[in-house]
Design a protein around this motif. Sequence first.
Motif, PDB file in Angstrom:
ATOM      1  N   LEU A 181       0.763  -1.062  -0.078  1.00 49.43           N
ATOM      2  CA  LEU A 181       0.000  -0.108  -0.225  1.00 49.43           C
ATOM      3  C   LEU A 181       0.861   1.290   0.063  1.00 49.43           C
ATOM      4  N   PRO A 182       1.842   1.636   1.059  1.00 49.18           N
ATOM      5  CA  PRO A 182       2.646   2.586   0.959  1.00 49.18           C
ATOM      6  C   PRO A 182       3.249   3.028  -0.229  1.00 49.18           C
ATOM      7  N   PHE A 183       4.002   1.768  -1.335  1.00 47.94           N
ATOM      8  CA  PHE A 183       4.720   1.977  -2.380  1.00 47.94           C
ATOM      9  C   PHE A 183       3.509   2.205  -3.496  1.00 47.94           C
ATOM     10  N   SER A 184       2.240   1.860  -3.358  1.00 49.20           N
ATOM     11  CA  SER A 184       1.011   2.232  -4.207  1.00 49.20           C
ATOM     12  C   SER A 184       0.793   3.495  -4.269  1.00 49.20           C
ATOM     13  N   ILE A 185       0.628   4.029  -2.979  1.00 45.13           N
ATOM     14  CA  ILE A 185       0.387   5.418  -2.875  1.00 45.13           C
ATOM     15  C   ILE A 185       1.502   6.419  -3.546  1.00 45.13           C
ATOM     16  N   LEU A 186       2.817   6.000  -3.181  1.00 44.07           N
ATOM     17  CA  LEU A 186       3.985   6.952  -3.699  1.00 44.07           C
ATOM     18  C   LEU A 186       3.871   6.848  -5.265  1.00 44.07           C
ATOM     19  N   LEU A 187       3.740   5.548  -5.830  1.00 50.64           N
ATOM     20  CA  LEU A 187       4.001   5.375  -7.374  1.00 50.64           C
ATOM     21  C   LEU A 187       2.702   5.902  -8.087  1.00 50.64           C
ATOM     22  N   GLY A 188       1.604   5.889  -7.588  1.00 51.56           N
ATOM     23  CA  GLY A 188       0.127   6.315  -8.062  1.00 51.56           C
ATOM     24  C   GLY A 188       0.135   7.810  -7.853  1.00 51.56           C
ATOM     25  N   GLY A 189       0.730   8.227  -6.687  1.00 52.98           N
ATOM     26  CA  GLY A 189       0.738   9.783  -6.769  1.00 52.98           C
ATOM     27  C   GLY A 189       1.756  10.291  -7.774  1.00 52.98           C
ATOM     28  N   ILE A 190       2.857   9.952  -7.667  1.00 51.60           N
ATOM     29  CA  ILE A 190       3.912  10.259  -8.822  1.00 51.60           C
ATOM     30  C   ILE A 190       3.177  10.329 -10.165  1.00 51.60           C
ATOM     31  N   LEU A 191       2.471   9.033 -10.347  1.00 50.56           N
ATOM     32  CA  LEU A 191       2.019   9.113 -11.860  1.00 50.56           C
ATOM     33  C   LEU A 191       0.810  10.294 -12.018  1.00 50.56           C
ATOM     34  N   ALA A 192       0.112  10.484 -11.034  1.00 48.44           N
ATOM     35  CA  ALA A 192      -0.907  11.211 -11.149  1.00 48.44           C
ATOM     36  C   ALA A 192      -0.370  12.709 -11.397  1.00 48.44           C
ATOM     37  N   PHE A 193       0.518  13.233 -10.344  1.00 51.18           N
ATOM     38  CA  PHE A 193       0.771  14.615 -10.307  1.00 51.18           C
ATOM     39  C   PHE A 193       1.806  14.630 -11.599  1.00 51.18           C
ATOM     40  N   TRP A 194       2.600  13.614 -12.134  1.00 51.60           N
ATOM     41  CA  TRP A 194       3.491  14.221 -13.278  1.00 51.60           C
ATOM     42  C   TRP A 194       2.643  14.191 -14.515  1.00 51.60           C
ATOM     43  N   ARG A 195       1.343  13.598 -14.604  1.00 47.05           N
ATOM     44  CA  ARG A 195       0.356  13.689 -15.715  1.00 47.05           C
ATOM     45  C   ARG A 195      -0.268  14.897 -15.461  1.00 47.05           C
ATOM     46  N   MET A 196      -0.731  15.587 -14.526  1.00 51.02           N
ATOM     47  CA  MET A 196      -1.033  16.763 -14.462  1.00 51.02           C
ATOM     48  C   MET A 196      -0.184  17.872 -14.935  1.00 51.02           C
ATOM     49  N   ALA A 197       1.171  17.473 -14.303  1.00 53.68           N
ATOM     50  CA  ALA A 197       2.158  18.730 -14.642  1.00 53.68           C
ATOM     51  C   ALA A 197       2.509  18.653 -16.247  1.00 53.68           C
ATOM     52  N   ARG A 198       2.528  17.538 -16.596  1.00 54.98           N
ATOM     53  CA  ARG A 198       2.739  17.451 -18.112  1.00 54.98           C
ATOM     54  C   ARG A 198       1.473  18.040 -19.054  1.00 54.98           C
ATOM     55  N   ALA A 199       0.315  18.071 -18.399  1.00 58.66           N
ATOM     56  CA  ALA A 199      -0.771  18.762 -19.110  1.00 58.66           C
ATOM     57  C   ALA A 199      -0.951  20.089 -18.779  1.00 58.66           C
ATOM     58  N   SER A 200       0.152  20.679 -17.878  1.00 60.35           N
ATOM     59  CA  SER A 200       0.011  21.836 -17.483  1.00 60.35           C
ATOM     60  C   SER A 200      -1.037  22.590 -16.571  1.00 60.35           C
ATOM     61  N   GLU A 201      -1.853  21.497 -16.038  1.00 63.89           N
ATOM     62  CA  GLU A 201      -2.946  21.614 -15.153  1.00 63.89           C
ATOM     63  C   GLU A 201      -2.330  22.514 -13.748  1.00 63.89           C
ATOM     64  N   LEU A 202      -1.079  21.905 -13.339  1.00 59.46           N
ATOM     65  CA  LEU A 202      -0.675  22.625 -11.997  1.00 59.46           C
ATOM     66  C   LEU A 202      -0.312  23.907 -12.375  1.00 59.46           C
ATOM     67  N   VAL A 203       0.160  24.310 -13.475  1.00 60.87           N
ATOM     68  CA  VAL A 203       0.802  25.496 -13.556  1.00 60.87           C
ATOM     69  C   VAL A 203      -0.368  26.663 -13.919  1.00 60.87           C
ATOM     70  N   VAL A 204      -1.501  25.961 -14.316  1.00 57.37           N
ATOM     71  CA  VAL A 204      -2.640  26.703 -14.534  1.00 57.37           C
ATOM     72  C   VAL A 204      -3.057  27.129 -13.150  1.00 57.37           C
ATOM     73  N   ALA A 205      -3.155  26.033 -12.321  1.00 50.57           N
ATOM     74  CA  ALA A 205      -3.544  26.080 -10.892  1.00 50.57           C
ATOM     75  C   ALA A 205      -2.772  27.379 -10.185  1.00 50.57           C
ATOM     76  N   ARG A 206      -1.603  27.046 -10.211  1.00 50.21           N
ATOM     77  CA  ARG A 206      -0.589  28.183  -9.517  1.00 50.21           C
ATOM     78  C   ARG A 206      -0.874  29.458 -10.150  1.00 50.21           C
TER      79      ARG A 206
END
Length: 382
Positions: free
Chosen positions: A69-94
Amino acid sequence: MRLPLTFGAYVSRRFLWMALMMLAALTGLVALFDFIELLRRAATRQDASFAVVSTIAGLRVPFIALQVLPFSILLGGILAFWRMARASELVVARSAGISAWGFLIARPVLIGPVIVASLLGVAATTGVSPLSSVMLSRAERLDSLYLRNTGGVSTLAGGRLWLRQGDRGLDPNGVAILAGRPVSERAPLPAAASAFRLEDVSFWRLGADDRFLQRIEAPRAALSDGAWVLEDATVYGTDRQPRPAGTVRFPTDLTPDRIADSFASPDTLSFWTLPEFIDVLENSGFSAVRHRLHFQSLLALPMLAAAMALLAACFSMREARKGGVAQMLGAGVACGFALFLLDRVTGEFGETGTLPVVLAAWAPAAAGMMLALSLLLHLEDG
């Protein structure tokens, strides 16, 4: 302002979906290797059929899910945030004035990814852990019956079982020590019978200052209905003279299940029953260090899950145009494995008594949380 809350809920959904997908993928992968290992061990066992091996592997799935479970949260979170950063969603939010703290926690209703990760840890501790313990206990019994050459707890100390418990009879603060050989050498504990039986039994009753009070010798003893029943017993008092006593009943808090669980892995015990079992274990003279460590590790799991979510955000929110994304993602994965190694090392030190149990169990979660907060404070400027 509803914008941070709306965006926080959106990020939380993405994070939860990717974490659950990663949990299913990692659990399936580890379970597959575990199943292959069980098949290898069953190759030389004629009575270990494919159905038995499949049953054992299936019963171990919740336990595997709890471990990854802890590794799933880490790897799943990395993948989720990376996809949002690649789509510039985090840039727009900031650009809209939402800081990383805003969408990671989403105050004031607390619906961000960090809270979601903590709730996953709570659910794993309070819900998945009891289910895992029951299924893993059944899997261990089948494994001992079909895949191992084992004699259960009777293989210890030359085939004799030693137990200790409180004695409120002759001395209010006294103790009683029992030694005997389990009748069924082949049957793993707990036995299917209602009574757990010993032969060649010796029973010592000592005072609070370890002063000898009484010794009882009996060819047979049975543990049933909350008492040891010693048959054809001979009692030796402080004068060392034998006195036939026939049948002697000695009250006890032990049960066949508790005797078996004291030698079994703490993972086979439910989170809700561990505190009471630890008290019984220590009163009976067994070491409860492993069980205390396991209980504290389950308590620390929500904090460890939250730390993994924060670490995932720290190592995956880098904008693609700045470069170095692959190095940051690799560093995040390496950090996760470093925490895993720290958890194993502190666990070993905790079991041997080198470190206090609480420190050994909480150190990985605390170290991960402090590292994540430090990185996020350094990287986040809003």
